[in-house]
Structure formats: C-alpha cells, structure tokens
Design a protein around this motif. Structure first.
Motif, short mmCIF file in Angstrom:
data_model
loop_
_atom_site.label_atom_id
_atom_site.label_comp_id
_atom_site.label_asym_id
_atom_site.label_seq_id
_atom_site.Cartn_x
_atom_site.Cartn_y
_atom_site.Cartn_z
N GLY A 184 -5.90 33.00 3.81
CA GLY A 184 -5.74 34.24 3.05
C GLY A 184 -4.82 35.23 3.73
O GLY A 184 -4.11 34.89 4.68
N PRO A 185 -4.88 36.47 3.25
CA PRO A 185 -3.95 37.50 3.72
C PRO A 185 -4.26 38.00 5.13
O PRO A 185 -5.21 37.54 5.77
N CYS B 59 0.03 40.47 2.18
CA CYS B 59 0.44 39.10 1.85
C CYS B 59 1.13 38.45 3.04
O CYS B 59 1.99 39.05 3.68
N ARG B 60 0.75 37.21 3.32
CA ARG B 60 1.45 36.43 4.36
C ARG B 60 1.80 35.04 3.84
O ARG B 60 2.25 34.20 4.59
N CYS B 61 1.56 34.80 2.52
CA CYS B 61 1.97 33.52 1.95
C CYS B 61 3.37 33.63 1.36
O CYS B 61 4.00 32.62 1.04
N GLY B 62 3.84 34.87 1.20
CA GLY B 62 5.19 35.10 0.69
C GLY B 62 5.29 35.11 -0.82
O GLY B 62 6.37 35.33 -1.37
N GLN B 63 4.17 34.87 -1.53
CA GLN B 63 4.24 34.66 -2.98
C GLN B 63 3.63 35.78 -3.81
O GLN B 63 3.59 35.68 -5.04
N SER B 64 3.10 36.82 -3.20
CA SER B 64 2.46 37.88 -3.98
C SER B 64 3.45 38.55 -4.92
O SER B 64 4.62 38.74 -4.59
N CYS C 183 -1.41 41.68 -0.87
CA CYS C 183 -1.84 40.40 -1.43
C CYS C 183 -2.31 40.63 -2.86
O CYS C 183 -2.92 41.65 -3.17
N ASP C 184 -2.03 39.68 -3.75
CA ASP C 184 -2.54 39.77 -5.12
C ASP C 184 -3.35 38.52 -5.51
O ASP C 184 -3.55 38.25 -6.69
N GLY C 185 -3.79 37.78 -4.49
CA GLY C 185 -4.65 36.62 -4.76
C GLY C 185 -3.89 35.34 -5.06
O GLY C 185 -4.50 34.28 -5.24
N THR C 186 -2.57 35.38 -5.06
CA THR C 186 -1.78 34.18 -5.37
C THR C 186 -2.07 33.04 -4.39
O THR C 186 -2.06 31.87 -4.77
N HIS C 187 -2.39 33.38 -3.13
CA HIS C 187 -2.65 32.33 -2.12
C HIS C 187 -3.78 31.40 -2.55
O HIS C 187 -3.78 30.22 -2.23
S1 FES Z 1 -1.60 36.06 1.02
FE1 FES Z 1 0.07 36.05 -0.37
S2 FES Z 1 -0.89 36.56 -2.26
FE2 FES Z 1 -2.55 36.58 -0.87
#
Ligand code: FES
Length: 227
Positions: free
Chosen positions: A176-177, A203-208, A214-218
């Motif tokens: 998660g974030p 956000c640390r997945c880069g996709q939010s 973070c918007d939960g996209t992970h």
């Molecule tokens: S960590 Fe990127 S959307 Fe949650």
C-alpha cells in the motif's frame, strides 16, 4: 509537531524526506472474517537524516528511489489543495460527527469492520459503539475520515510523532501507500504547502489518479513493492 520534518514532492520524481523522520513498515492485521482491525508494525529502516522515497512504483530498491522515474513517469500533482474541512462531507451523530473526504480513500477498509462507521456515527450516544467508532476512524490511514467531538467541537485523533511507514495489505495480497503520521509538513514540486494533517496516505505505486495522495488504485491493480 516537528518543524524540521518535511516532505517535498519532486517533479515527476521521488518524495524527498528531510528532518530525520523515522521510516518503518506497518501491515494491516485482520480478524477471522478478514476485516481490518489494526496496524501492526513489522519493521524499521535505518534512520537517515534525508532520504528519497520512490513515487513512481518502478524502483528496484523500494522503498527508496533508484532514478527509475527517469525512464518516464508523470507524477503531476492533481489533488485539490482546498482545506480538508471545506472538502469533507459532515454526518452528525448524537455524540460525534463524522467528516468524510471520499477522494482520499486508500482502501484500508477499517471503516467497514463491525458495522460501518457511517452507520455507527448515528449510534454514538452509546459509549460502546462510540469507542468502536473512534477506533475505526483513527485507523483510517489517509485521513479521509475524521471524528469530531460534538461537545468540544475538536477533532479526536491520537497525537503521534512524525513517522513514515511503508504499508502492506496481506488480505488483498498487495502493498500500500506511504502512511505519514504526525503532521509532517509537505510541499509540492512548485513550492506550495499542503495542509498539515496528522494522517496522510501518499501514493507510491505511481498509478493514483489523485497524486500525490493514494486513491486505492494499488489494491485494484494488486501492486507489490516486492516486484
Ligand atoms: S499507493 Fe498508489 S494508489 Fe495507493
């Protein structure tokens, strides 16, 4: 609240963290029904004065940046910087009021354990329900949810020292974030201040779609920091 602790969101690059902010990891613990019940500390990283945390999700040295963002990462900050109190919806209960800014949701799901917090807020005249309600709201990693004491008019949240945690979500088999606690100051790539909050999920997945938050996209893409 420390004034030295500071996060700078760099342009299409990592989070620069200054002020010796402790960095650790926390994992969502669940009950027998698979519902989120608490944050469990699962380790600490070596203390550093300044460090750079990956924001694009592509580093081979997560949670730290290894310059992989240079291969092409659009990290444009699009989150609305209006104060939380202006953006949040209010649900008034007999003892506590719930503030809710849905676009900050990081899908950690503490709000759904027991009854949902949206049901419970209407029953907070019962001290037992109120205690459960406050526990669930305090565990909301992103600060989407805040409880207000109707007697004092003040938010109810545990005071925490500045700290950043990488997060893991074993029930959803994803990472998660960044969970940022303790009112760490955050500045955009263009020098604007974000509102100081005692909880933020970055956000640390880069996709939010709501960077830097973070918007939960992970969860939806099953992102893992081990990949
Ligand atoms: S960590 Fe990127 S959307 Fe949650």
């Amino acid at each position: 609240m420390s004034d030295d602790a500071k996060i700078t969101v760099t342009e299409d690059g990592p989070y620069k963290v200054e002020g010796r902010v402790p960095l650790g990891e926390q994992s969502i613990a669940v009950n027998e029904r698979g519902e989120s019940i608490e944050w469990q500390p699962t380790g600490d990283f070596e203390q550093r004065k300044t460090y750079f945390l990956c924001r694009c999700g592509m580093s081979g040295n997560k949670p730290f940046c290894d310059n992989s963002h240079a291969e092409g990462f659009d990290g444009t900050e699009v989150a609305d910087r209006a104060p939380y109190a202006e953006q949040a919806k209010r649900l008034e209960g007999p003892r506590f009021t719930l503030l809710d800014q849905e676009d900050l949701c990081a899908l950690a799901r503490f709000c759904d354990t027991h009854q949902t917090v949206w049901d419970e807020v209407e029953k907070t005249g019962d001290p037992e329900v109120a205690a459960i309600f406050l526990d669930q709201v305090s565990n909301c990693v992103s600060g989407r949810l805040v409880a207000i004491d109707n007697v004092t008019g003040e938010p109810v949240h545990p005071q925490r020292d500045p700290r950043i945690s990488t997060t893991q979500d074993p029930a959803e088999e994803c990472s998660g974030p960044l969970y940022v606690e303790g009112g760490v100051r955050m500045v955009s790539a263009h020098g604007e201040n974000y509102e100081r909050r005692n909880r933020m999920a970055l956000c640390r997945c880069g996709q939010s779609g709501n960077k830097p938050f973070c918007d939960g996209t992970h969860v939806k893409i099953g992102w893992s920091d081990k990949d």
